[in-house]
Scaffold this active site. Structure first.
Site, PDB file in Angstrom:
ATOM      1  N   LYS A 242       0.816  -1.217   0.000  1.00 36.94           N
ATOM      2  CA  LYS A 242       0.000   0.000   0.000  1.00 36.94           C
ATOM      3  C   LYS A 242       0.854   1.273   0.000  1.00 36.94           C
ATOM      4  CE  LYS A 242      -4.321  -1.903   1.680  1.00 36.94           C
ATOM      5  NZ  LYS A 242      -3.984  -3.344   1.730  1.00 36.94           N
TER       6      LYS A 242
HETATM    7  C1  PLP Z   1      -4.577  -4.393   0.979  1.00 39.01           C
HETATM    8  C2  PLP Z   1      -3.837  -5.663   0.875  1.00 39.01           C
HETATM    9  C3  PLP Z   1      -4.197  -6.676  -0.047  1.00 39.01           C
HETATM   10  C4  PLP Z   1      -5.416  -6.570  -0.947  1.00 39.01           C
HETATM   11  O1  PLP Z   1      -5.296  -5.590  -1.943  1.00 39.01           O
HETATM   12  P1  PLP Z   1      -6.617  -5.053  -2.692  1.00 39.01           P
HETATM   13  O2  PLP Z   1      -6.140  -3.921  -3.516  1.00 39.01           O
HETATM   14  O3  PLP Z   1      -7.551  -4.619  -1.594  1.00 39.01           O
HETATM   15  O4  PLP Z   1      -7.167  -6.170  -3.470  1.00 39.01           O
HETATM   16  C5  PLP Z   1      -3.420  -7.819  -0.114  1.00 39.01           C
HETATM   17  N1  PLP Z   1      -2.357  -7.991   0.705  1.00 39.01           N
HETATM   18  C6  PLP Z   1      -1.986  -7.059   1.599  1.00 39.01           C
HETATM   19  C7  PLP Z   1      -0.823  -7.322   2.473  1.00 39.01           C
HETATM   20  C8  PLP Z   1      -2.698  -5.862   1.724  1.00 39.01           C
HETATM   21  O5  PLP Z   1      -2.329  -4.948   2.622  1.00 39.01           O
END
Ligand code: PLP
Length: 549
Positions: free
Chosen positions: A132
């Site tokens: 993120k």
């Molecule tokens: C947010 C997140 C996801 C999922 O990503 P999306 O964009 O919501 O599909 C997967 N793995 C981790 C570690 C995350 O923080």
């Protein structure tokens, strides 16, 4: 202060001109013709929909980007979605360069060969060790840029101030805090359920001591935190007093920033796989929750990147996997395991609302918010077969999406969708569901096979990739690794505690995490009441503004 404004330096209110190719509209059709800035600052459309570009640009010269660094590649990709009349190219370059200067790896998002035709795209080299960061480092600098520009020559109470309020079960909160810490004219409030986030994630959030960062520990669950945030956004009084901003994955700028690493990974593949050349097709496998990450892959593909399939990898919260298998999008399957086994299935706890707690908590969702964006493009493609003009097609798509989402709200699901819509979804995507026990087995397997420790989310992806490889073994697979294993120590220890040679402290824990838990913290305990939280937010923003003015 970064973010020098070109072209509007005298603060004139002359409208900027926009090329029609970079305007934004809502997936539900009511909001149309917004600028990029409006789409980013509003976050959610007033009709409840999500913002999408009016059309997906074709990257006619994408092959010439092959040797660009990650930030330079980002500049090329993002320029196709943001008109220079809105953000001059040099300014955009500055925003991007600042955003990725915080990453620890020289390649920003390195590609690692695991074995045979399987590659892992490590997206966790940013400040909080989760993917993120790629989007939230950029979003933080973008917010700052827009505010600096709005506030040029303004003082005191005339200045625009943005109050970001978000709820987190861990990952989003820390990445948002690191993206927004120290930014002028922005306050950030992150609500987490007290005592219910992992110790590392709690420490990551609460040891950030910048004056504009506020951690609120709510006596309650993550769902309570989300309800409080929703109530604050819905309350006219709060909205009047505070200019609320959202950082969750519905924000278009987050999707946009993530398109870049699909191109970057593809180019890395051409360099590391001897028999893979520009133009050859690859598969991407994406651990998926809210569908933001994989949606960025869909945009990359539509821009021209040669992708054979995008593979959606879900955990036991499998609404997306069920959509690809059945064409129905339903919170609860009609005859799923829940219907027979009550709330406890395979030792997985289920909340009353149907979300299961799994070993990959960042993917524990009931519905995927960004899936609405894909639905719009599928409906648009379907509408276009009627041979009417583009405006009609867009209107149809908006109406179709509104109808589906209304059904989801009132009856918990919709579908099966038209066969042609389901077929176009299957043309670009496949899906796999991975259970907790398969996740644990995959972590074990890769530790024993190649001495590599996967985090549980990345393991969901790799388990799905193995199945896809068994169908399509000659196509290189790039599986996205979304978090560093140290962030999910519990699941990693569970999987590896009895494996020979496993040593968490020496094998997994990054030096940045050592001693983190004993650092000074700042956090405010709050009751599970949106009014109380609202009061605290207002009071702290007032104090912060007093300090600045
Ligand atoms: C947010 C997140 C996801 C999922 O990503 P999306 O964009 O919501 O599909 C997967 N793995 C981790 C570690 C995350 O923080």
């Amino acid at each position: 202060m970064p973010g020098v404004v070109n072209g509007d330096a005298n603060g004139s209110s002359e409208p900027r001109t926009h090329s029609p190719s970079q305007r934004y509209l809502s997936t539900r059709g009511e909001d149309v013709d917004l600028s990029f800035e409006e789409a980013v600052l509003k976050g959610l459309a007033s009709d409840g929909g999500l913002f999408i570009p009016e059309h997906i640009p074709t990257a006619t010269e994408w092959q010439s980007w092959k040797d660009l660094s990650f930030p330079d590649l980002a500049l090329e990709v993002l320029s196709l979605y943001i008109s220079t009349a809105e953000i001059p190219r040099d300014d955009l370059k500055g925003i991007i360069d600042r955003s990725y200067s915080t990453f620890r790896h020289p390649e920003t998002t390195p590609l690692r060969h695991l074995h045979d035709n399987l590659y892992l795209l490590e997206l966790f080299h940013g400040p909080t060790f989760a993917f993120k960061d790629v989007a939230l480092q950029f979003l933080g600098n973008l917010f700052e840029y827009f505010l600096v520009r709005k506030n040029e020559g303004k003082t005191g109470a005339d200045r625009h101030h943005l109050t970001v309020v978000g709820a987190t079960s861990g990952d989003t909160g820390s990445a948002a805090i690191y993206g927004l810490r120290g930014k002028k004219d922005v306050s950030v409030f992150i609500l987490h359920p007290k005592g219910r986030v992992s110790p590392i994630q709690e420490a990551q959030m609460t040891t950030v001591l910048d004056a504009n960062v506020h951690n609120l520990a709510v006596t309650g669950t993550f769902d309570d935190c989300q309800d409080i945030v929703k109530a604050l956004f819905a309350d006219p009084e709060t909205n009047k007093a505070l200019n609320l901003g959202a950082v969750n994955s519905i924000n278009w700028a987050r999707i946009l920033a993530q398109i870049v690493y699909y191109f970057h990974a593809y180019f890395s593949l051409t360099k590391s796989a001897a028999d893979f050349n520009i133009g050859d097709k690859a598969r991407f496998v994406v651990p998926t929750g809210n569908f933001g990450d994989i949606l960025a892959g869909y945009f990359a593909h539509r821009m021209g990147l040669p992708v054979e399939k995008l593979v959606v990898a879900t955990n036991e919260n499998d609404i997306l996997d069920r959509f690809w298998k059945t064409g129905k999008y339903e919170k609860q399957p009609a005859h799923g395991p829940e219907a027979e086994g009550g709330l406890e299935v395979d030792g997985v706890k289920a909340h009353e609302d149907g979300v299961k707690e799994t070993l990959s908590p960042a993917m524990d969702i009931l519905v995927s918010s960004n899936f609405e964006r894909l639905l719009w493009f599928l409906a648009y493609e379907f509408a276009a077969t009627a041979g009417m003009d583009d405006e009609w097609n867009k209107k149809q798509a908006g109406q179709e999406v509104s109808t589906w989402l209304k059904q989801l709200k009132t009856s918990g699901g919709f579908g099966p969708v038209y066969r042609d819509v389901h077929e176009s979804a299957k043309r670009d995507f496949e899906s796999e569901r991975v259970s907790d026990s398969q996740t644990v087995d995959t972590i074990k397997e890769y530790f024993n096979k190649i001495d590599y420790v996967l985090d549980p989310h990345s393991a969901v992806g790799v388990a799905a990739a193995a199945r896809s490889l068994s169908r399509s073994s000659t196509t290189p697979h790039i599986s996205l690794s979304t978090a560093h294993p140290a962030k999910f120590a519990g699941a990693v220890e569970l999987a590896l505690k009895s494996e020979a040679g496993f040593d968490f402290e020496n094998k997994v824990l990054p030096t940045e995490f050592v001693g983190l838990e004993s650092k000074e913290r700042r956090v405010t305990d709050v009751e599970n009441s949106w009014q109380k939280v609202g009061e605290i937010v207002q009071k702290q923003v007032e104090e912060e503004l007093k300090g600045q003015r």
